[in-house]
Design an enzyme around this catalytic site. Structure first.
Site, PDB file in Angstrom:
ATOM      1  N   ARG A   1      25.387  53.000  41.912  1.00  0.00           N
ATOM      2  CA  ARG A   1      26.673  53.352  42.522  1.00  0.00           C
ATOM      3  C   ARG A   1      27.040  54.814  42.296  1.00  0.00           C
ATOM      4  NH1 ARG A   1      30.235  48.269  40.535  1.00  0.00           N
ATOM      5  NH2 ARG A   1      28.752  48.350  38.805  1.00  0.00           N
TER       6      ARG A   1
ATOM      7  N   ASP B   1      31.146  42.633  41.107  1.00  0.00           N
ATOM      8  CA  ASP B   1      31.361  43.250  39.803  1.00  0.00           C
ATOM      9  C   ASP B   1      32.468  42.491  39.077  1.00  0.00           C
ATOM     10  OD1 ASP B   1      31.549  44.868  37.600  1.00  0.00           O
ATOM     11  OD2 ASP B   1      31.619  46.737  38.704  1.00  0.00           O
TER      12      ASP B   1
ATOM     13  N   THR C   1      37.558  42.433  44.402  1.00  0.00           N
ATOM     14  CA  THR C   1      37.466  42.633  45.848  1.00  0.00           C
ATOM     15  C   THR C   1      37.345  41.304  46.581  1.00  0.00           C
ATOM     16  OG1 THR C   1      36.440  44.819  45.622  1.00  0.00           O
ATOM     17  CG2 THR C   1      36.078  43.654  47.689  1.00  0.00           C
TER      18      THR C   1
ATOM     19  N   LYS D   1      40.495  47.737  53.193  1.00  0.00           N
ATOM     20  CA  LYS D   1      41.178  47.812  51.898  1.00  0.00           C
ATOM     21  C   LYS D   1      41.168  49.239  51.386  1.00  0.00           C
ATOM     22  CE  LYS D   1      37.134  46.759  49.007  1.00  0.00           C
ATOM     23  NZ  LYS D   1      36.680  48.122  48.978  1.00  0.00           N
TER      24      LYS D   1
ATOM     25  N   HIS E   1      22.143  49.574  46.302  1.00  0.00           N
ATOM     26  CA  HIS E   1      23.531  49.773  46.728  1.00  0.00           C
ATOM     27  C   HIS E   1      23.615  50.756  47.890  1.00  0.00           C
ATOM     28  CE1 HIS E   1      27.837  49.513  46.339  1.00  0.00           C
ATOM     29  NE2 HIS E   1      27.944  50.820  46.211  1.00  0.00           N
TER      30      HIS E   1
END
Length: 315
Positions: free
Chosen positions: A96, A224, A228, A194, A131
Site C-alpha cells: 500500500r 484490514d 470500509t 466514500k 494491491h
C-alpha cells in the site's frame, strides 16, 4: 530439468503444506527460528545445489519478522548454490506504500522491499492480487501476479444469489468489480463513493447503482480493519439490499476487525488463506475461508516446467 523443492517460513505454514500436498511432494528441511536476541536463524538441512527452489512466505504481520525470514532464507539458499529461487509471496506486505501522493515526504516502501528481495538473490516472484499491479515494475526480476478471483467466483456461483449485483467498496476497486461482474453472468455493478478522513477510517457517502431487493456482492483485494466493508454493508442495507456478501483475497484483519465484523450487518465474509486467521476471527460464525493452494500449486508447477502462467486465467 532441475529438481523442484519447496521451502516455507513461519508465516503461512498451513498454506505451504497444502501446496506441497497438491504437488505430491513434501516441504524441504529447513530450520527457521530465532537466536536468543530475536535475530532470524536459518539452517538448510538438505542438498539444494542446482535445484529449482520455491520459498512460500507471506509478508503479513508480523511484517518485518516475516520479511526478514524470507530474505535470510533466500540468502541461505543462494549461498548453498540453489539453481533458481522463486519467492512465493501469497500476500505482499508494504504494497500500500506504492507512491508519493502530491510529492509528500514519504517513502515508496514497496519499491524498497522489491529492491531488498532482488539484491539478496531472488530470481522470480510469485504473488497474489497485488494491491497495485504496477508494483511489478519495481522489481528487476520477473513477477507473476496471479488472481484470487477464479476461486472467489467459483464460490459466488454456489451461493444461490438472488438478483445479484457486484459492488465496489470504493472508486479504486471498479476495475476489479467490473471483471467479477462480467464473469458472474455479466451482472450489474454498483459503486460506493466514500471519503477517508484519516488512515484506516472510512466514511460511506453514497451508492451509485440500484441495490434494492438484491443480493450484494462486495469485492475487494483485502480486508484490514473491516471498517470500509462494514460501513459499506450498512449503507447497502439502508438502501434496501436483501443480503450482503463480502469477498476479499487477503484477510489482514487488524485493529478492531474482530469487533467490526462481529457487529456488522454483513451476512458472510469470505476470504482466502494468504494470511493465517487468528483464533478470534476463526470463532466468528460469518467468516469463511477458501484455499488458494490449488491455484498456487499449479502456478508453481508451470513456472518449474517453463509453462505459461497467463494461460491459467484465459477465459
Amino acid at each position: 530439468m532441475p529438481d523442484m523443492k519447496l521451502f516455507a517460513g513461519n508465516a503461512t505454514p498451513e498454506l505451504a503444506q497444502r501446496i506441497a500436498n497438491r504437488l505430491y511432494t513434501s516441504l524441504g528441511d529447513a530450520a527457521v527460528g530465532r537466536f536468543s536476541d530475536g535475530e532470524v536463524s536459518v539452517q538448510i538441512n538438505e542438498n539444494v545445489r542446482g535445484g529449482d527452489i520455491f520459498i512460500i512466505q507471506s509478508t503479513c504481520a508480523p511484517t518485518n519478522d516475516n520479511l526478514m525470514e524470507l530474505v535470510v532464507m533466500v540468502d541461505a539458499l543462494r549461498r548453498a548454490s540453489a539453481g533458481r529461487i522463486t519467492a512465493v509471496i501469497p500476500y505482499f506486505g508494504y504494497a500500500r506504500q506504492d507512491r508519493r501522493v502530491r510529492s509528500a515526504r514519504v517513502p515508496i516502501t514497496a519499491k524498497v522491499v522489491a529492491d531488498f528481495l532482488s539484491s539478496v538473490g531472488v530470481d522470480r516472484v510469485l504473488t497474489v492480487d497485488l494491491h497495485a499491479e504496477q508494483i511489478q515494475g519495481f522489481f528487476d526480476v520477473p513477477v507473476d501476479n496471479v488472481f484470487g478471483s477464479p476461486i472467489l467466483l467459483e464460490d459466488m456461483l454456489q451461493q444461490n444469489l438472488e438478483n445479484p449485483i457486484v459492488v465496489s467498496p470504493d472508486i479504486g476497486g471498479v476495475v476489479r468489480a467490473r471483471a467479477i461482474a462480467k464473469l458472474l453472468n455479466d451482472t450489474d455493478m454498483a459503486i460506493i463513493d466514500k471519503r477517508r478522513p484519516r488512515a484506516n477510517v472510512s466514511q460511506v457517502m453514497h451508492i451509485i447503482g440500484d441495490v434494492a431487493g438484491r443480493d450484494c456482492v462486495l469485492v475487494d483485494d483485502m480486508i484490514d480493519t473491516g471498517g470500509t466493508l462494514c460501513k459499506a454493508a450498512e449503507a447497502l442495507k439502508e438502501r434496501g439490499a436483501k443480503r450482503v456478501f463480502a469477498y476479499a483475497t487477503h484477510p489482514i484483519f487488524s485493529g478492531n476487525a474482530v469487533d467490526n465484523i462481529r457487529n456488522s450487518v454483513i451476512d458472510e465474509v469470505i476470504v482466502c488463506d494468504t494470511i493465517p486467521l487468528s483464533a478470534e476471527i476463526k470463532a466468528l460464525k460469518n467468516v469463511r475461508t477458501l484455499t488458494l493452494s490449488g491455484m498456487l500449486a499449479e502456478a508453481i508447477r508451470r513456472i518449474s516446467n517453463e509453462e505459461s502462467i497467463s494461460a491459467m486465467f484465459e477465459h
